[in-house]
Design a protein around this motif. Sequence first.
Motif, PDB file in Angstrom:
ATOM      1  N   ALA A 628      43.108  27.686  45.551  1.00 33.84           N
ATOM      2  CA  ALA A 628      44.184  27.498  45.529  1.00 33.84           C
ATOM      3  C   ALA A 628      45.862  27.115  45.535  1.00 33.84           C
ATOM      4  O   ALA A 628      45.519  25.827  45.789  1.00 33.84           O
ATOM      5  CB  ALA A 628      44.552  28.399  47.595  1.00 33.84           C
ATOM      6  N   LEU A 629      46.771  28.150  45.893  1.00 34.23           N
ATOM      7  CA  LEU A 629      48.336  27.466  45.631  1.00 34.23           C
ATOM      8  C   LEU A 629      48.455  27.589  47.227  1.00 34.23           C
ATOM      9  O   LEU A 629      48.932  28.209  47.420  1.00 34.23           O
ATOM     10  CB  LEU A 629      49.242  27.687  44.704  1.00 34.23           C
ATOM     11  N   LEU A 630      48.801  25.564  47.799  1.00 33.52           N
ATOM     12  CA  LEU A 630      49.161  25.806  49.337  1.00 33.52           C
ATOM     13  C   LEU A 630      50.780  25.408  48.952  1.00 33.52           C
ATOM     14  O   LEU A 630      51.203  24.403  48.515  1.00 33.52           O
ATOM     15  CB  LEU A 630      48.814  24.725  49.320  1.00 33.52           C
ATOM     16  N   VAL A 631      51.846  25.929  49.172  1.00 37.32           N
ATOM     17  CA  VAL A 631      53.147  26.321  48.856  1.00 37.32           C
ATOM     18  C   VAL A 631      53.421  25.813  50.516  1.00 37.32           C
ATOM     19  O   VAL A 631      53.534  26.701  51.745  1.00 37.32           O
ATOM     20  CB  VAL A 631      53.473  27.717  48.579  1.00 37.32           C
ATOM     21  N   ARG A 632      54.782  24.832  51.107  1.00 40.07           N
ATOM     22  CA  ARG A 632      54.875  24.428  51.974  1.00 40.07           C
ATOM     23  C   ARG A 632      56.094  25.443  52.594  1.00 40.07           C
ATOM     24  O   ARG A 632      57.417  25.500  52.201  1.00 40.07           O
ATOM     25  CB  ARG A 632      55.252  23.249  52.111  1.00 40.07           C
ATOM     26  N   VAL A 633      56.146  26.588  53.094  1.00 36.44           N
ATOM     27  CA  VAL A 633      57.906  27.664  52.999  1.00 36.44           C
ATOM     28  C   VAL A 633      56.606  28.514  53.786  1.00 36.44           C
ATOM     29  O   VAL A 633      55.668  28.824  55.085  1.00 36.44           O
ATOM     30  CB  VAL A 633      57.866  28.081  52.204  1.00 36.44           C
ATOM     31  N   SER A 634      57.724  29.012  54.723  1.00 31.54           N
ATOM     32  CA  SER A 634      57.085  30.301  55.693  1.00 31.54           C
ATOM     33  C   SER A 634      58.681  30.850  55.854  1.00 31.54           C
ATOM     34  O   SER A 634      59.513  30.537  56.754  1.00 31.54           O
ATOM     35  CB  SER A 634      57.290  29.528  57.136  1.00 31.54           C
ATOM     36  N   PHE A 635      58.996  32.529  55.563  1.00 32.42           N
ATOM     37  CA  PHE A 635      59.278  33.085  56.117  1.00 32.42           C
ATOM     38  C   PHE A 635      59.358  34.004  57.280  1.00 32.42           C
ATOM     39  O   PHE A 635      60.468  34.291  58.038  1.00 32.42           O
ATOM     40  CB  PHE A 635      58.945  34.320  54.498  1.00 32.42           C
ATOM     41  N   ALA A 636      58.726  33.301  58.439  1.00 28.53           N
ATOM     42  CA  ALA A 636      58.381  33.471  59.659  1.00 28.53           C
ATOM     43  C   ALA A 636      59.459  32.029  60.394  1.00 28.53           C
ATOM     44  O   ALA A 636      59.475  32.884  61.673  1.00 28.53           O
ATOM     45  CB  ALA A 636      57.779  33.971  60.550  1.00 28.53           C
ATOM     46  N   GLY A 637      59.793  31.331  59.850  1.00 27.92           N
ATOM     47  CA  GLY A 637      60.924  30.329  60.051  1.00 27.92           C
ATOM     48  C   GLY A 637      60.061  29.159  61.148  1.00 27.92           C
ATOM     49  O   GLY A 637      60.796  28.576  62.527  1.00 27.92           O
ATOM     50  N   GLU A 638      58.705  29.160  61.193  1.00 25.96           N
ATOM     51  CA  GLU A 638      58.370  27.850  61.821  1.00 25.96           C
ATOM     52  C   GLU A 638      57.092  26.841  60.509  1.00 25.96           C
ATOM     53  O   GLU A 638      57.480  27.370  59.529  1.00 25.96           O
ATOM     54  CB  GLU A 638      57.179  28.765  62.677  1.00 25.96           C
ATOM     55  N   LEU A 639      56.264  26.008  60.992  1.00 24.73           N
ATOM     56  CA  LEU A 639      56.158  25.057  60.504  1.00 24.73           C
ATOM     57  C   LEU A 639      55.201  26.094  59.955  1.00 24.73           C
ATOM     58  O   LEU A 639      54.307  26.736  60.419  1.00 24.73           O
ATOM     59  CB  LEU A 639      55.059  24.692  61.412  1.00 24.73           C
ATOM     60  N   GLY A 640      54.855  25.915  58.470  1.00 23.54           N
ATOM     61  CA  GLY A 640      53.831  26.962  58.040  1.00 23.54           C
ATOM     62  C   GLY A 640      53.468  27.016  56.083  1.00 23.54           C
ATOM     63  O   GLY A 640      54.658  26.037  56.145  1.00 23.54           O
ATOM     64  N   TRP A 641      52.853  27.763  55.996  1.00 20.20           N
ATOM     65  CA  TRP A 641      52.206  27.450  54.836  1.00 20.20           C
ATOM     66  C   TRP A 641      52.565  29.114  54.351  1.00 20.20           C
ATOM     67  O   TRP A 641      51.630  30.150  54.871  1.00 20.20           O
ATOM     68  CB  TRP A 641      51.336  27.177  54.514  1.00 20.20           C
ATOM     69  N   GLU A 642      52.309  29.277  52.822  1.00 21.19           N
ATOM     70  CA  GLU A 642      51.473  30.135  51.976  1.00 21.19           C
ATOM     71  C   GLU A 642      50.794  30.263  51.266  1.00 21.19           C
ATOM     72  O   GLU A 642      50.671  28.772  50.675  1.00 21.19           O
ATOM     73  CB  GLU A 642      52.447  30.944  51.142  1.00 21.19           C
ATOM     74  N   VAL A 643      49.400  30.824  51.450  1.00 17.29           N
ATOM     75  CA  VAL A 643      48.516  30.234  50.838  1.00 17.29           C
ATOM     76  C   VAL A 643      48.390  31.301  49.588  1.00 17.29           C
ATOM     77  O   VAL A 643      48.129  32.580  49.772  1.00 17.29           O
ATOM     78  CB  VAL A 643      46.954  30.298  51.838  1.00 17.29           C
ATOM     79  N   HIS A 644      47.674  31.122  48.114  1.00 20.33           N
ATOM     80  CA  HIS A 644      48.050  31.952  47.209  1.00 20.33           C
ATOM     81  C   HIS A 644      46.926  31.925  46.576  1.00 20.33           C
ATOM     82  O   HIS A 644      46.400  30.897  45.829  1.00 20.33           O
ATOM     83  CB  HIS A 644      49.318  31.583  46.190  1.00 20.33           C
ATOM     84  N   ALA A 645      45.929  33.034  45.900  1.00 16.95           N
ATOM     85  CA  ALA A 645      44.874  32.863  45.384  1.00 16.95           C
ATOM     86  C   ALA A 645      43.988  34.429  44.958  1.00 16.95           C
ATOM     87  O   ALA A 645      44.786  35.311  45.892  1.00 16.95           O
ATOM     88  CB  ALA A 645      43.214  32.290  47.028  1.00 16.95           C
ATOM     89  N   SER A 646      43.187  33.826  43.961  1.00 15.48           N
ATOM     90  CA  SER A 646      42.797  35.322  44.030  1.00 15.48           C
ATOM     91  C   SER A 646      42.310  36.121  44.343  1.00 15.48           C
ATOM     92  O   SER A 646      41.963  35.701  45.651  1.00 15.48           O
ATOM     93  CB  SER A 646      41.705  34.813  42.624  1.00 15.48           C
ATOM     94  N   PHE A 647      42.478  37.530  44.329  1.00 17.17           N
ATOM     95  CA  PHE A 647      41.574  38.205  44.852  1.00 17.17           C
ATOM     96  C   PHE A 647      39.829  38.490  45.264  1.00 17.17           C
ATOM     97  O   PHE A 647      39.814  38.269  46.782  1.00 17.17           O
ATOM     98  CB  PHE A 647      41.727  39.698  44.527  1.00 17.17           C
ATOM     99  N   ASN A 648      38.940  37.492  44.647  1.00 12.03           N
ATOM    100  CA  ASN A 648      38.186  37.635  44.816  1.00 12.03           C
ATOM    101  C   ASN A 648      37.704  36.469  45.603  1.00 12.03           C
ATOM    102  O   ASN A 648      36.702  35.833  46.870  1.00 12.03           O
ATOM    103  CB  ASN A 648      37.202  37.097  43.549  1.00 12.03           C
TER     104      ASN A 648
END
Length: 813
Positions: A628-648
């Motif tokens: 996965a690609l772990l991205v340290r960002v949050s559109f919710a405005g709290e500590l958080g990450w986006e996790v980007h991974a394949s559909f499988n």
Amino acid sequence: MSVPSTARVVIIGGGVVGVATLYHLAKNGWSDCILLEKNELTAGSTWHAAGNCPNFAMNFGIMNMQRYSLKLYRGLADEVDYPINYHVTGAIRLAHNDERMMEFEHAVGMARQMGLKMDICTPEELQQHYPFMETHDLAGGLWDSLDGDIDPAQVTQALAKGARAHGAKITRFTPATGVSRENGEWIVHTDEGDIRCEYVVNAAGYYAKRVGEWFLPYGGRPVPAAVMSHQYFLTEPVPEVEAWTKENGRKLPMIRDVDSSYYLRQETVGFNLGPYERNCQAAWVTPDDQMPDDFSFQLYPDDLDRLEWYIEDAMARVPLLGTQGVSRNINGPIPYAPDGLPMIGPMPGVPNAFEAHSFTFGIAQGGGAGKVAAEWIMHGHTEWDMWCVDPRRYTDYTDDQYCVDKAKEVYGHEYAMHFPHHRWPAAPDRKVSPNHAKVLDLGGQMGTFNGWERANWFAEAEDDTGEEATQTWKRSGPWEPRVRAECEAVRDGVGVLDLPGFSRFALSGEGAAEYLRGKIAGALPKAGRMTLGYFPDSRGRVLTEMSIIRHGEDDFTLITAAPAQWHDFAVLKDGLPDSLDLKDRTREVTTLIVSGPKSRELFSKLTDADLSTGWLTHQFTEVAGKPALLVRVSFAGELGWEVHASFNDMPAIYDAVLKEGATPFGMFALNALRLEKGYRAWKVDLSTDYTLLESGLGRFVKLQKLQDYPGKSALQTEAERGPEKGFVTLTVEADECDAPYMACIFKDGDLVGEVTSGGWGYRIDASIALGVVRANLTDPGTELEVEIYGKRHKAVVQPDQPLWDPENERLRA
């Protein structure tokens, strides 16, 4: 008749929209243009159109387009010296309930921003406008004095005369038979010869789908449209109507009973009744009922049985309607896009090709559509933001059945109210997350975003999830306590949002970084980091926003809103050097948003990644044993990450995140959370109606950078003189409803701006509105008023920082 061998623009289709496009091109100096019509002008839907001309629309862009049309038509006969039967009778819209009255109040506010005057009426005032009408069961209505009807053939011929006077050519009885492309130019084929041109326009009405097939070899897609059978009928003369007309020297106003779904107007001295029936019928959709090669000036057989309920309802409303028989019935084809709005603008995927078709109200919109289409062709942009009609709003999910199902839904609810928490149910599940079944099991109540199914909120077993419960303008509903709880879970613990459909592009190759620098107003991030990039148009207005993730010197992932997929791919592809590689990876990778103060603790159990890296960093890693690609960002405005991974791989990651205690949340909660942070949403807060500086994006604008990006000189000029408008965050003393899009903002009774988005902030426990106002009213503490469905509420300008966690301490923790 012979055709010229060359032209600058070739328009295919001679209905009111094609002719209006030619007229506007020629009037603006592009006289080397030709329109091809297979039969006579107006032979498609135009000739049998009723010709109603309302200003009213609940879409701001559509209202603006119709406003322009009606203004153009009021002076067109004199301008081109061609007689037009145009009756500006005024019209009333009837409201059976308070919800409809609230809709009308919002329409009045939007109209006010365009210089139009519409009036809210009591039942007694409606009776004064229309003495033959029963009003005992009405809540009230709306009056537009500039509404009326026009002769469709005459207005088309007047536009044609004007186009010819400015040097443009119209060739009738000359069907286009196909297109080809050679040396960067189009060749439009006809039996009279080929025309080589720079631009081509598909304005073929209900034949637009057929014409669209010609462009498939050149990057095109099947045109997302269907054809509906629409009927209206004319009565024999009504003596009382004739007497009233003679006495008053004018026609009766038009009536639209929008809750019953029909219009009723005077036709000579009788009536014209046009219902939009629920039991509607699509045309030419079965193997034994194919679209003929030529349906010019033809109609379908009468089918009045479909209209029985509507006829009876209209006769109860205006008893005079039932006193005379039917003199003629018109049952003809009308094209419908899946959302009922036309397609005007760049043809997706095809260079120098444009569309102007699928008009359900082509006469009212024709003049404005011609202006919009001509601007797009000549300048590459339009005066007003017209995303609502951009053909690129549809992507790869609009197969034939989808188009038919949605067209029938829209037609049967032509006058329906579009409530903020309501989902139109036809044609679901065109594109789904790999976690879709799991989300449904968790209680997900779904919405669609570019065809992708996402949870709007998560219901409990006892919640009312019926469609009727969503038909309200109010904030409260079965979703409200659940959305509050979802926001609180993100605030206090950790939440997870399954987010398929982010538009995702990979850009690489030597020079990719420099190419992007020439596209965006700001700077690029360093490798291993990310930033927001804002793409201006040539006027310095906000064309789009993308998250720019930089993997290496010339290796980028660009992520943008789901609906922006084809639009933003075109932005990146425009001027792309052959040496660069641009790929659309939207269907390859999906996303989770995992956010909240306990998100680091959660991830520590699922990954060996470095969780101490700062905000706006990213890293390739494994989460729950999956890459996965772990991205340290949050559109919710709290500590958080986006996790980007394949559909499988994403189902295993989602299950692991839930197992570790994350609370699922939906798009309603995300919208509330982003409002508290002042984060802008594309085509709501961010549009080509505003410059980057007016949108409060000055920190992303580098006026001294070496690259001459689009709009740079315009932004430099604006910065020197100071923006005329400014972006503000307001807290509003609202009651049951939050401010809707394009609600009016007032100062001391003067209209000074508009709301771009609004909602409730559950972390700050207040109603929020983002908006644009006069630049001298942006100081914190300035008191304004926001009009919400006809009621004005005190609003206060807040400091230029987030309402929640203003120093971003929680976000950066």
